[in-house]
Write a protein that holds these residues in place. Structure first.
Motif, PDB file in Angstrom:
ATOM      1  N   UNK A  99       0.824  -1.206   0.000  1.00  0.00           N
ATOM      2  CA  UNK A  99       0.000   0.000   0.000  1.00  0.00           C
ATOM      3  C   UNK A  99       0.855   1.252   0.000  1.00  0.00           C
ATOM      4  N   UNK A 100       1.920   1.247   0.788  1.00  0.00           N
ATOM      5  CA  UNK A 100       2.801   2.412   0.843  1.00  0.00           C
ATOM      6  C   UNK A 100       3.475   2.654  -0.507  1.00  0.00           C
ATOM      7  N   UNK A 101       3.866   1.576  -1.183  1.00  0.00           N
ATOM      8  CA  UNK A 101       4.524   1.718  -2.483  1.00  0.00           C
ATOM      9  C   UNK A 101       3.558   2.271  -3.530  1.00  0.00           C
ATOM     10  N   UNK A 102       2.358   1.691  -3.619  1.00  0.00           N
ATOM     11  CA  UNK A 102       1.368   2.156  -4.595  1.00  0.00           C
ATOM     12  C   UNK A 102       1.001   3.610  -4.327  1.00  0.00           C
ATOM     13  N   UNK A 103       0.772   3.942  -3.057  1.00  0.00           N
ATOM     14  CA  UNK A 103       0.384   5.309  -2.715  1.00  0.00           C
ATOM     15  C   UNK A 103       1.482   6.304  -3.057  1.00  0.00           C
ATOM     16  N   UNK A 104       2.721   5.943  -2.766  1.00  0.00           N
ATOM     17  CA  UNK A 104       3.824   6.866  -3.039  1.00  0.00           C
ATOM     18  C   UNK A 104       3.928   7.179  -4.526  1.00  0.00           C
ATOM     19  N   UNK A 105       3.798   6.155  -5.374  1.00  0.00           N
ATOM     20  CA  UNK A 105       3.916   6.358  -6.818  1.00  0.00           C
ATOM     21  C   UNK A 105       2.784   7.225  -7.341  1.00  0.00           C
ATOM     22  N   UNK A 106       1.549   6.906  -6.971  1.00  0.00           N
ATOM     23  CA  UNK A 106       0.412   7.617  -7.543  1.00  0.00           C
ATOM     24  C   UNK A 106       0.185   8.972  -6.891  1.00  0.00           C
ATOM     25  N   UNK A 107       0.515   9.125  -5.619  1.00  0.00           N
ATOM     26  CA  UNK A 107       0.441  10.446  -4.997  1.00  0.00           C
ATOM     27  C   UNK A 107       1.391  11.413  -5.701  1.00  0.00           C
ATOM     28  N   UNK A 108       2.633  10.963  -5.893  1.00  0.00           N
ATOM     29  CA  UNK A 108       3.603  11.827  -6.562  1.00  0.00           C
ATOM     30  C   UNK A 108       3.172  12.118  -7.999  1.00  0.00           C
ATOM     31  N   UNK A 109       2.649  11.103  -8.692  1.00  0.00           N
ATOM     32  CA  UNK A 109       2.178  11.314 -10.058  1.00  0.00           C
ATOM     33  C   UNK A 109       1.047  12.311 -10.136  1.00  0.00           C
ATOM     34  N   UNK A 110       0.073  12.204  -9.244  1.00  0.00           N
ATOM     35  CA  UNK A 110      -1.037  13.150  -9.245  1.00  0.00           C
ATOM     36  C   UNK A 110      -0.588  14.564  -8.943  1.00  0.00           C
ATOM     37  N   UNK A 111       0.340  14.707  -8.000  1.00  0.00           N
ATOM     38  CA  UNK A 111       0.819  16.049  -7.645  1.00  0.00           C
ATOM     39  C   UNK A 111       1.585  16.689  -8.795  1.00  0.00           C
ATOM     40  N   UNK A 112       2.438  15.907  -9.440  1.00  0.00           N
ATOM     41  CA  UNK A 112       3.276  16.470 -10.499  1.00  0.00           C
ATOM     42  C   UNK A 112       2.509  16.693 -11.794  1.00  0.00           C
ATOM     43  N   UNK A 113       1.547  15.822 -12.092  1.00  0.00           N
ATOM     44  CA  UNK A 113       0.851  15.894 -13.381  1.00  0.00           C
ATOM     45  C   UNK A 113      -0.340  16.840 -13.331  1.00  0.00           C
ATOM     46  N   UNK A 114      -1.117  16.769 -12.252  1.00  0.00           N
ATOM     47  CA  UNK A 114      -2.410  17.462 -12.264  1.00  0.00           C
ATOM     48  C   UNK A 114      -2.651  18.315 -11.038  1.00  0.00           C
ATOM     49  N   UNK A 115      -1.609  18.743 -10.336  1.00  0.00           N
ATOM     50  CA  UNK A 115      -1.833  19.475  -9.098  1.00  0.00           C
ATOM     51  C   UNK A 115      -1.909  20.974  -9.210  1.00  0.00           C
ATOM     52  N   UNK A 116      -1.475  21.546 -10.317  1.00  0.00           N
ATOM     53  CA  UNK A 116      -1.320  23.003 -10.372  1.00  0.00           C
ATOM     54  C   UNK A 116      -2.645  23.746 -10.360  1.00  0.00           C
ATOM     55  N   UNK A 117      -3.719  23.172 -10.917  1.00  0.00           N
ATOM     56  CA  UNK A 117      -4.978  23.898 -11.000  1.00  0.00           C
ATOM     57  C   UNK A 117      -5.540  24.244  -9.631  1.00  0.00           C
ATOM     58  N   UNK A 118      -5.354  23.374  -8.641  1.00  0.00           N
ATOM     59  CA  UNK A 118      -5.906  23.637  -7.324  1.00  0.00           C
ATOM     60  C   UNK A 118      -5.032  24.581  -6.527  1.00  0.00           C
ATOM     61  N   UNK A 119      -3.747  24.633  -6.847  1.00  0.00           N
ATOM     62  CA  UNK A 119      -2.827  25.495  -6.114  1.00  0.00           C
ATOM     63  C   UNK A 119      -3.277  26.955  -6.159  1.00  0.00           C
ATOM     64  N   UNK A 120      -3.770  27.398  -7.295  1.00  0.00           N
ATOM     65  CA  UNK A 120      -4.161  28.797  -7.414  1.00  0.00           C
ATOM     66  C   UNK A 120      -5.322  29.136  -6.489  1.00  0.00           C
ATOM     67  N   UNK A 121      -6.219  28.188  -6.239  1.00  0.00           N
ATOM     68  CA  UNK A 121      -7.346  28.453  -5.354  1.00  0.00           C
ATOM     69  C   UNK A 121      -6.873  28.671  -3.920  1.00  0.00           C
ATOM     70  N   UNK A 122      -5.959  27.846  -3.434  1.00  0.00           N
ATOM     71  CA  UNK A 122      -5.522  27.958  -2.055  1.00  0.00           C
ATOM     72  C   UNK A 122      -4.667  29.186  -1.843  1.00  0.00           C
ATOM     73  N   UNK A 123      -3.748  29.467  -2.762  1.00  0.00           N
ATOM     74  CA  UNK A 123      -2.806  30.554  -2.533  1.00  0.00           C
ATOM     75  C   UNK A 123      -3.392  31.923  -2.822  1.00  0.00           C
ATOM     76  N   UNK A 124      -4.377  32.015  -3.694  1.00  0.00           N
ATOM     77  CA  UNK A 124      -4.889  33.333  -4.088  1.00  0.00           C
ATOM     78  C   UNK A 124      -6.366  33.548  -3.743  1.00  0.00           C
ATOM     79  N   UNK A 125      -7.105  32.477  -3.464  1.00  0.00           N
ATOM     80  CA  UNK A 125      -8.548  32.640  -3.343  1.00  0.00           C
ATOM     81  C   UNK A 125      -9.056  32.918  -1.951  1.00  0.00           C
TER      82      UNK A 125
END
Length: 520
Positions: A99-125
């Motif tokens: 579980x730790x291995x699967x989570x580490x791979x896909x967590x990092x993948x989600x953050x690097x591939x598709x994380x930027x859109x939500x960042x703007x809401x937290x930092x500026x909204x």
């Protein structure tokens, strides 16, 4: 007769050796407990080096903010990510290490591939930079928010309380912002929408998981021929899961390099669905002849879909909640570059800090929270855990696509409670209880026949009444609770205090920072 001196010396030596062995065991356990702390400190040092190497404007401030952001990412991994893998571990579909291995791979993948859109809401909204005033105040605000949220998450993880990292950072930003510029600095409409999502998201997760469990129960688990029903429906469920993952990856993960028209997107998703359906159908057909017509045996077919759904949920969490660690950090970097009021691209090194920190925090501190969510709320099997994971994943993916920082903790835990309440509803209908009563009656009939054959003279007394046939016992059993309410109350209490407490900590840290470092 007194023991000879040699025997006394031997007993004393044995006692001393036992004390030494016990001391060594305690020291070893203490060393193992300190190992995650040491490794986390090594990670923060690496963050320091990376930030110092990657920035030139306001290096000292940016490095400090990066270390705090890395500390926040560690706590997200320790507390929040555990919810994603808890269903799979609770259902014994994955070992803790897997579980730790699967989570580490896909967590990092989600953050690097598709994380930027939500960042703007937290930092500026949440807080309007224009209302804060000078750049130094805004930077102190964001750093105080990060540190306040991280400290609360650290405490909550130590207490084994699964709280929302989104609540924590929103509360930290809000508290520090109010301390910096008063009530007018907060973007109350955005906060209202976020607060509404905190109520709606666990309900959606719970309702989706419950409906999915009821549907699979009717289609497969209650069928006369469960194996045939599984051959028909399990491939469809897996194909839907794969299609959902493909749709999100194409729409969000590849949007920076390729934006296909709608008909191309539908064609690709349909292709993934068809290919998965065909592949899984062959695999299930190959395994079906070896299965018994029981719920437990058929449930093993959901092990692979559960792992896929858990990976999808980890990807969704990485895309959505990485903003909680790097959103304020991105705002600090932008402010030090003189573009605090504009929307800026998130540097790659900041995304790397968030992705790596979440994975490292999960590996070092996540197992305790995984056991809490996966095993202590309600009993999970592969079918129930699959419903939890897929319902939570779809809800988080939709929220991330909309740029809304919902709480994945609320969604995942809501889905677990939804499955447990669905089990209670099924028990209240009496279906499980009546089936058990029929089995008991059949066993009693077989025992009565055996005793009658052994007592042909007729003197054997009759059997005692079967308590499972007593209406009062049936009513009491129907009211049994398959969800542990004490955990529900404890989790709800932790959710309620997270925002005000993190806001208070963030405000206090901001006031201390501006007093100690007035020129920040």
């Amino acid at each position: 007769m007194p023991l000879p001196p040699s025997s006394l010396r031997k007993q004393a030596l044995d006692k001393d050796l036992k004390k030494i062995v016990a001391l060594e065991a305690v020291s070893h356990q203490g060393g193992l407990r300190l190992l995650p702390l040491g490794l986390s400190l090594v990670f923060l040092v690496l963050v320091w080096v990376l930030a110092d190497w990657s920035t030139t404007a306001g290096t000292g401030v940016v490095v400090a903010a990066a270390v705090i952001g890395g500390y926040m990412a560690l706590n997200i991994g320790a507390n929040d990510v555990a919810n994603n893998m808890a269903p799979a571990v609770g259902a014994r579909a994955l070992s803790m290490g897997g579980a730790l291995l699967v989570a580490a791979i896909f967590e990092a993948g989600g953050a690097l591939i598709a994380g930027a859109d939500v960042v703007s809401t937290v930092s500026k909204g949440i807080i309007d930079p224009a209302a804060v005033g000078d750049r130094g105040t805004f930077v102190a605000l964001m750093m105080a928010a990060l540190l306040g949220a991280a400290l609360w998450l650290n405490l909550a993880t130590w207490l084994e309380a699964p709280v929302s990292t989104t609540h924590s950072i929103v509360g930290g930003v809000l508290g520090a912002g109010l301390a910096a510029a008063g009530m007018q600095a907060a973007n109350w409409p955005v906060l209202g929408a976020i607060a509404a999502s905190w109520v709606v998201s666990p309900m959606l997760g719970g309702i989706g998981a419950a409906l999915m469990l009821v549907l699979l129960d009717q289609l497969i688990l209650q069928a006369d021929d469960r194996v045939a029903a599984a051959r028909r429906w399990v491939p469809v469920v897996v194909a839907i899961t794969a299609a959902a993952f493909a749709a999100y990856l194409i729409q969000k993960g590849l949007s920076k390099v390729w934006k296909p028209p709608l008909w191309v997107l539908l064609a690709l998703v349909g292709g993934v669905f068809a290919a998965t359906l065909g592949t899984v159908s062959r695999l299930v057909a190959r395994q079906a002849p070896r299965l018994e017509n029981t719920k437990k045996a058929v449930g093993t077919l959901f092990t692979a879909p559960l792992i896929v759904a858990a990976a999808l949920l980890s990807f969704a969490h990485g895309a959505n909640d990485v903003a909680n660690a790097i959103g304020p950090l991105a705002a600090v970097v932008a402010a030090m570059q003189g573009v605090a009021g504009a929307k800026v691209a998130v540097p790659g090194w900041i995304m790397l800090i968030g992705a790596a920190g979440i994975s490292v925090g999960l590996a070092l501190f996540g197992p305790r929270m995984i056991r809490m969510v996966g095993e202590k709320i309600t009993r999970l099997n592969p079918v129930r855990a699959f419903c939890v994971a897929l319902s939570a994943a779809v809800t988080v993916l939709i929220a991330s696509a909309l740029g809304l920082p919902v709480s994945s903790t609320h969604i995942a835990v809501g889905a677990v409670f939804g499955v447990g309440l669905a089990r209670e509803w099924h028990a209240h209908r009496g279906g499980h209880i009546r089936r058990q009563a029929r089995l008991n009656r059949a066993a009693r009939a077989a025992a009565a026949q055996e005793q009658a054959e052994d007592a042909a003279d007729g003197w054997l007394p009759g059997l005692a009444p079967d308590p499972s046939e007593d209406p009062a016992v049936l009513r009491k059993a129907a009211k049994r609770r398959l969800v542990r309410r004490r955990h529900l109350l404890a989790i709800a209490a932790a959710w309620l205090i997270t925002v005000p407490l993190s806001a208070l900590i963030g405000a206090l840290i901001f006031l201390v920072m501006v007093r100690l470092v007035p020129g920040l």
